[in-house]
Design a protein around this motif. Structure first.
Motif, PDB file in Angstrom:
ATOM      1  N   GLU A   1       0.814  -1.211   0.000  1.00  0.00           N
ATOM      2  CA  GLU A   1       0.000   0.000   0.000  1.00  0.00           C
ATOM      3  C   GLU A   1       0.851   1.266   0.000  1.00  0.00           C
ATOM      4  O   GLU A   1       0.372   2.351  -0.350  1.00  0.00           O
ATOM      5  CB  GLU A   1      -0.915   0.012   1.225  1.00  0.00           C
ATOM      6  CG  GLU A   1      -2.008  -1.052   1.183  1.00  0.00           C
ATOM      7  CD  GLU A   1      -2.716  -1.204   2.521  1.00  0.00           C
ATOM      8  OE1 GLU A   1      -2.314  -0.499   3.486  1.00  0.00           O
ATOM      9  OE2 GLU A   1      -3.650  -2.025   2.613  1.00  0.00           O
ATOM     10  N   ALA A   2       2.135   1.125   0.359  1.00  0.00           N
ATOM     11  CA  ALA A   2       2.994   2.300   0.522  1.00  0.00           C
ATOM     12  C   ALA A   2       3.653   2.765  -0.774  1.00  0.00           C
ATOM     13  O   ALA A   2       4.200   3.875  -0.814  1.00  0.00           O
ATOM     14  CB  ALA A   2       4.082   1.999   1.549  1.00  0.00           C
ATOM     15  N   TRP A   3       3.627   1.965  -1.843  1.00  0.00           N
ATOM     16  CA  TRP A   3       4.330   2.358  -3.076  1.00  0.00           C
ATOM     17  C   TRP A   3       4.012   3.787  -3.515  1.00  0.00           C
ATOM     18  O   TRP A   3       4.940   4.553  -3.824  1.00  0.00           O
ATOM     19  CB  TRP A   3       4.035   1.391  -4.224  1.00  0.00           C
ATOM     20  CG  TRP A   3       4.415  -0.048  -4.053  1.00  0.00           C
ATOM     21  CD1 TRP A   3       3.635  -1.132  -4.332  1.00  0.00           C
ATOM     22  CD2 TRP A   3       5.671  -0.596  -3.627  1.00  0.00           C
ATOM     23  NE1 TRP A   3       4.310  -2.302  -4.091  1.00  0.00           N
ATOM     24  CE2 TRP A   3       5.565  -2.003  -3.659  1.00  0.00           C
ATOM     25  CE3 TRP A   3       6.870  -0.021  -3.210  1.00  0.00           C
ATOM     26  CZ2 TRP A   3       6.607  -2.846  -3.306  1.00  0.00           C
ATOM     27  CZ3 TRP A   3       7.924  -0.860  -2.851  1.00  0.00           C
ATOM     28  CH2 TRP A   3       7.779  -2.259  -2.895  1.00  0.00           C
ATOM     29  N   PRO A   4       2.743   4.205  -3.578  1.00  0.00           N
ATOM     30  CA  PRO A   4       2.479   5.565  -4.074  1.00  0.00           C
ATOM     31  C   PRO A   4       2.922   6.672  -3.130  1.00  0.00           C
ATOM     32  O   PRO A   4       2.942   7.847  -3.524  1.00  0.00           O
ATOM     33  CB  PRO A   4       0.959   5.579  -4.268  1.00  0.00           C
ATOM     34  CG  PRO A   4       0.428   4.520  -3.356  1.00  0.00           C
ATOM     35  CD  PRO A   4       1.492   3.455  -3.338  1.00  0.00           C
ATOM     36  N   ARG A   5       3.311   6.318  -1.901  1.00  0.00           N
ATOM     37  CA  ARG A   5       3.733   7.330  -0.936  1.00  0.00           C
ATOM     38  C   ARG A   5       5.247   7.378  -0.757  1.00  0.00           C
ATOM     39  O   ARG A   5       5.761   8.151   0.051  1.00  0.00           O
ATOM     40  CB  ARG A   5       3.060   7.076   0.424  1.00  0.00           C
ATOM     41  CG  ARG A   5       1.546   7.203   0.365  1.00  0.00           C
ATOM     42  CD  ARG A   5       0.936   7.219   1.757  1.00  0.00           C
ATOM     43  NE  ARG A   5       1.027   5.931   2.423  1.00  0.00           N
ATOM     44  CZ  ARG A   5       0.168   4.918   2.221  1.00  0.00           C
ATOM     45  NH1 ARG A   5      -0.840   5.053   1.370  1.00  0.00           N
ATOM     46  NH2 ARG A   5       0.310   3.778   2.880  1.00  0.00           N
ATOM     47  N   VAL A   6       5.978   6.572  -1.543  1.00  0.00           N
ATOM     48  CA  VAL A   6       7.435   6.534  -1.439  1.00  0.00           C
ATOM     49  C   VAL A   6       8.034   7.847  -1.947  1.00  0.00           C
ATOM     50  O   VAL A   6       7.629   8.375  -2.983  1.00  0.00           O
ATOM     51  CB  VAL A   6       8.002   5.351  -2.253  1.00  0.00           C
ATOM     52  CG1 VAL A   6       9.498   5.501  -2.488  1.00  0.00           C
ATOM     53  CG2 VAL A   6       7.708   4.031  -1.553  1.00  0.00           C
ATOM     54  N   ALA A   7       9.004   8.367  -1.227  1.00  0.00           N
ATOM     55  CA  ALA A   7       9.818   9.506  -1.660  1.00  0.00           C
ATOM     56  C   ALA A   7      11.192   9.326  -1.038  1.00  0.00           C
ATOM     57  O   ALA A   7      11.417   9.703   0.112  1.00  0.00           O
ATOM     58  CB  ALA A   7       9.193  10.825  -1.242  1.00  0.00           C
TER      59      ALA A   7
END
Length: 373
Positions: free
Chosen positions: A322-328
């Protein structure tokens, strides 16, 4: 060379105390896999794991790799994913060969294991969109279109492709043909399974090709074809290219010497590395005892991303996916973030830097950047 662990490695035996956070790593370490690329990928993975642990690990728990050699075998990779799921790894990393990565991605998707693919570029990494898989390497259509732009800019409109049967090579041929045709370029396909290197030379003359692209395995038949073309006086003006990156590695220069120079390939590095990239380059050079390829940087960046996700979201597999789109994450080659890209079924870093590079004929140990996209 690093050898893969036995079915029950010391790392796995120690996990009963619950102290380690484990990441499964798929790497080609033996033939017919591209073992040199696998060694660079593993070096990057291992260096990043060491640095994560030097910095306190994952919430105080050490990070460990559980390495499996895929040997470029999709079935072996799929079986390894099954095993790694049973062993309880928090996520899956790695793989270089696109067809192998596709098999691994299918199993990871089916079993609910987050997979950050390091190097494979095949657009259709999974048949259907999935939230379980993300990728650092640029999609093949993106990188190979940049390569096609380079060909046109260099004045090559009649291109021969020497290809072996493979989903990956067929995809590359289609991308090049579809991109070049509307821009006045033509592509002639040469089936290497039925042609000797000498016959390839004859076909190049017959078709009036100004460029030959090697969509074939390394070292063979790539090395034999390069030698045959270099020694054919009729083909002195024909440019050879290897978009998949065979000339990147030291073995290419060792086997071909001066013949291996001036053969442009794709490399996924920026024009200039930032402070993190420069530091990692120095550490990788010491670890490999040679200049690191872009594949080694991909390995390092893979662990950098996974470590940040595991620190921020815990080791639950579903929460990682679920975290892929929030990676930076600041990687060795730029800021890494994932998004949904049209035509790509996985979470994609869009885009890592892309260069067209060759070995300098005046010094084959030195690389020249010919084009960037």
């Amino acid at each position: 060379m690093n050898t893969p662990p036995s079915p029950l490695s010391p790392l796995e035996a120690e996990r009963t105390d619950g102290s380690a956070v484990q990441i499964g790593a798929l790497v080609p370490l033996t033939r017919p896999g591209w073992a040199e690329a696998g060694q660079h990928l593993l070096a990057g993975l291992e260096l990043a794991v060491r640095e994560v642990n030097d910095g306190g690990g994952i919430a105080g728990r050490p990070l460990e790799l559980v390495v499996r050699d895929t040997a470029a075998d999709p079935r072996k990779a799929a079986a390894a994913v099954d095993e790694l799921v049973r062993l309880g790894v928090a996520a899956l990393a790695g793989e270089y060969h696109s067809v192998v990565a596709r098999a691994a991605a299918a199993r990871a998707d089916a079993l609910g294991l987050p997979f950050l693919c390091s190097s494979a570029v095949l657009d259709a990494l999974t048949e259907q969109p999935t939230d379980w898989v993300a990728r650092l390497a640029p999609a093949q259509s993106h990188g190979w279109q940049i390569y096609a732009d380079f060909l046109l800019g260099a004045g090559h409109g009649r291109i021969a492709i020497a290809a072996q049967p493979s989903v990956y090579w067929a995809s590359g041929t289609r991308i090049l043909r579809d991109y070049l045709a509307p821009r006045g370029g033509t592509v002639v396909e040469l089936d290497i399974s039925s042609l000797t290197p000498t016959a390839v030379c004859d076909e190049l003359v017959a078709h009036g090709a100004t460029a030959l692209l090697l969509l074939v395995g390394h070292p063979e038949p790539a090395v034999s074809i390069v030698k045959a073309v270099r020694r054919d006086e009729r083909l002195a003006e024909v440019m050879m290219g290897a978009p998949a990156g065979q000339p990147e590695f030291a073995e290419w220069a060792t086997l071909l010497g001066d013949d291996g120079a001036a053969i442009p390939f794709l490399r996924y590095l920026p024009e200039r590395l930032g402070p993190l990239g420069a530091r990692v380059e120095t550490a990788l050079r010491e670890r490999l005892a040679e200049a690191p390829s872009f594949v080694a940087f991909e390995g390092y960046d893979t662990i950098a991303v996974l470590a940040e996700v595991l620190r921020s979201h815990g080791v639950d597999r579903a929460r990682t996916a679920e975290a892929w789109p929030r990676v930076a994450v600041e990687g060795t080659r730029g800021q890494i973030q994932f998004s949904r890209t049209p035509g790509i079924s996985v979470w994609q870093w869009a885009w890592t830097p892309v260069q067209v590079v060759d070995r300098d004929p005046a010094d084959p140990a030195r690389f020249r950047v010919l084009h960037a996209g």
